[in-house]
Design a protein around this motif. Structure first.
Motif, PDB file in Angstrom:
ATOM      1  N   LEU A 158       0.813  -1.215   0.000  1.00 38.63           N
ATOM      2  CA  LEU A 158       0.000   0.000   0.000  1.00 38.63           C
ATOM      3  C   LEU A 158       0.850   1.270   0.000  1.00 38.63           C
ATOM      4  O   LEU A 158       0.299   2.375  -0.031  1.00 38.63           O
ATOM      5  CB  LEU A 158      -0.962   0.008   1.197  1.00 38.63           C
ATOM      6  N   HIS A 159       2.165   1.136   0.035  1.00 40.02           N
ATOM      7  CA  HIS A 159       3.020   2.307  -0.113  1.00 40.02           C
ATOM      8  C   HIS A 159       2.900   2.826  -1.544  1.00 40.02           C
ATOM      9  O   HIS A 159       2.803   2.045  -2.491  1.00 40.02           O
ATOM     10  CB  HIS A 159       4.468   1.955   0.231  1.00 40.02           C
ATOM     11  N   LEU A 167       0.370  -2.032  -5.150  1.00 39.37           N
ATOM     12  CA  LEU A 167      -0.592  -3.038  -5.607  1.00 39.37           C
ATOM     13  C   LEU A 167      -1.510  -2.476  -6.682  1.00 39.37           C
ATOM     14  O   LEU A 167      -1.890  -3.174  -7.630  1.00 39.37           O
ATOM     15  CB  LEU A 167      -1.404  -3.553  -4.417  1.00 39.37           C
ATOM     16  N   GLY A 168      -1.864  -1.203  -6.567  1.00 32.92           N
ATOM     17  CA  GLY A 168      -2.725  -0.574  -7.563  1.00 32.92           C
ATOM     18  C   GLY A 168      -2.093  -0.543  -8.944  1.00 32.92           C
ATOM     19  O   GLY A 168      -2.781  -0.678  -9.959  1.00 32.92           O
ATOM     20  N   HIS A 169      -0.779  -0.360  -9.006  1.00 29.52           N
ATOM     21  CA  HIS A 169      -0.091  -0.375 -10.292  1.00 29.52           C
ATOM     22  C   HIS A 169      -0.165  -1.764 -10.931  1.00 29.52           C
ATOM     23  O   HIS A 169      -0.341  -1.891 -12.145  1.00 29.52           O
ATOM     24  CB  HIS A 169       1.371   0.028 -10.103  1.00 29.52           C
ATOM     25  N   VAL A 182      -5.216  -4.230   3.249  1.00 35.71           N
ATOM     26  CA  VAL A 182      -5.085  -4.557   1.836  1.00 35.71           C
ATOM     27  C   VAL A 182      -6.429  -5.006   1.274  1.00 35.71           C
ATOM     28  O   VAL A 182      -6.823  -4.602   0.180  1.00 35.71           O
ATOM     29  CB  VAL A 182      -4.015  -5.645   1.629  1.00 35.71           C
ATOM     30  N   ALA A 183      -7.151  -5.824   2.040  1.00 36.35           N
ATOM     31  CA  ALA A 183      -8.463  -6.287   1.592  1.00 36.35           C
ATOM     32  C   ALA A 183      -9.431  -5.119   1.430  1.00 36.35           C
ATOM     33  O   ALA A 183     -10.219  -5.074   0.476  1.00 36.35           O
ATOM     34  CB  ALA A 183      -9.017  -7.312   2.582  1.00 36.35           C
ATOM     35  N   GLN A 184      -9.350  -4.163   2.327  1.00 37.03           N
ATOM     36  CA  GLN A 184     -10.219  -2.992   2.225  1.00 37.03           C
ATOM     37  C   GLN A 184      -9.879  -2.170   0.984  1.00 37.03           C
ATOM     38  O   GLN A 184     -10.770  -1.662   0.302  1.00 37.03           O
ATOM     39  CB  GLN A 184     -10.089  -2.136   3.482  1.00 37.03           C
ATOM     40  N   TYR A 185      -8.604  -2.038   0.694  1.00 41.37           N
ATOM     41  CA  TYR A 185      -8.199  -1.321  -0.518  1.00 41.37           C
ATOM     42  C   TYR A 185      -8.744  -2.032  -1.755  1.00 41.37           C
ATOM     43  O   TYR A 185      -9.237  -1.388  -2.689  1.00 41.37           O
ATOM     44  CB  TYR A 185      -6.678  -1.211  -0.592  1.00 41.37           C
ATOM     45  N   LEU A 186      -8.666  -3.350  -1.765  1.00 41.86           N
ATOM     46  CA  LEU A 186      -9.141  -4.114  -2.919  1.00 41.86           C
ATOM     47  C   LEU A 186     -10.647  -3.970  -3.112  1.00 41.86           C
ATOM     48  O   LEU A 186     -11.125  -3.987  -4.251  1.00 41.86           O
ATOM     49  CB  LEU A 186      -8.765  -5.588  -2.752  1.00 41.86           C
TER      50      LEU A 186
END
Length: 320
Positions: free
Chosen positions: A30-31, A39-41, A65-69
């Motif tokens: 998440l950095h 991860l977004g890239h 990470v799960a929340q970001y996804l």
């Protein structure tokens, strides 16, 4: 009928690493680079490559990470690796997704490799379509010292040799393991279940799929890619290196698309920055998230922009 119909693709992104070398409470993946999580890239590259299915393996305690996804990739399936027992073990955490994906390609990616592009994924996929059971991304390096070596003979990848285990002759090889891998879906689980943990760490390494496949007479190939494409981020220094390469790529892409950068090295982009042709950007400009600029706009020096769209009615200055 297109390859994508005949060869559907599942991307499994391994994002369970604890990232202790980052020395941060924020999960490593998440950095940000270019104001987008690492991860977004990877997710963006997967989308750009037209991959139909995505699974992400997170670590125990990976709620952030799960929340970001949930926001960034709501269609992705999320699996948890409860114990850190190696990369093959992490991939098997997504067993349910692998069992459901019986035809086509499986691409194994890493959530801390923000510079990977759709072209690299397509090259791995193409190698599988052309007959490989396993395809490994590799790169040439003038300083291969710590990297695992890809040992290729007669066009076939025979082994991945870690530097500490390599002979003096093998250490002269400059073709290095990039980590990213593709496997034919019909062989994937069979190979993974035959990987053992007879090593110093008692872990299950995905690289051993090469040995297992060769032992079974299955074709294994190496696909040469750019070193930057498979750059992994494990600490703050590597994060800085990834940011530098990302910005260089975006500056070059902007200029090739018709944008003028008066002092390119002083302009910083976000991953979602959108610039039309005939935009002129003066020195020392920072684009935060959510910025689009229409053609004909001149962005004055020392501006910082965020969550805005600029139209060509007037020059934008830092005071606007």
């Amino acid at each position: 009928m297109s390859d994508k119909v005949l060869w559907p693709t599942l991307a499994v992104i391994l994002a369970a690493g604890q990232g202790t070398r980052m020395r941060s409470q924020v999960p490593k993946v998440l950095h940000p680079v270019g104001n987008r999580p690492l991860l977004g890239h990877v997710l963006a590259a997967v989308e750009a490559a037209g991959v139909e299915q995505v699974a992400v393996v997170v670590g125990a305690g990976g709620q952030a990470v799960a929340q970001y996804l949930e926001q960034a990739a709501p269609a992705a399936r999320v699996f948890t690796q409860h114990r850190q027992l190696g990369t093959a073990h992490a991939l098997l955490a997504a067993r349910e997704a692998l069992q459901a994906h019986t035809q086509g390609c499986v691409l194994v990616l890493f959530g801390d490799s923000p510079l990977i592009g759709a072209q690299t994924l397509e090259r791995l996929r193409r190698a599988l379509i052309e007959g490989a059971a396993v395809a490994v991304a590799g790169f040439r390096s003038e300083t291969p010292g710590p990297y695992g070596r890809l040992l290729v003979q007669d066009g076939h990848l025979r082994a991945i040799r870690e530097a500490r285990d390599a002979s003096a002759q093998e250490l002269l090889v400059d073709f290095c393991n990039g980590g990213v891998m593709g496997l034919r879906a019909d062989n994937c689980l069979w190979l993974l279940e035959r990987i053992g943990n007879r090593n110093a760490q008692n872990e299950f390494y995905l690289t051993d799929a090469v040995v297992v496949a060769n032992g079974a007479g299955l074709p294994v190939t190496a696909v040469e890619v750019e070193e930057d494409d498979v750059l992994g981020v494990n600490d703050r220094e590597q994060l800085h290196a990834a940011e530098r390469i990302f910005q260089q790529r975006r500056r070059r892409a902007a200029m090739l698309s018709g944008v003028s950068l008066v002092a390119a090295d002083t302009v910083f982009f976000s991953a979602d920055t959108q610039l039309a042709a005939d935009v002129c950007i003066e020195p020392c400009v920072v684009f935060g998230p959510g910025v689009s600029v229409a053609g004909g706009v001149r962005v004055e020096a020392f501006s910082r922009l965020e969550n805005t769209r600029l139209e060509p009615a007037s020059t934008h200055s830092v005071a606007d």
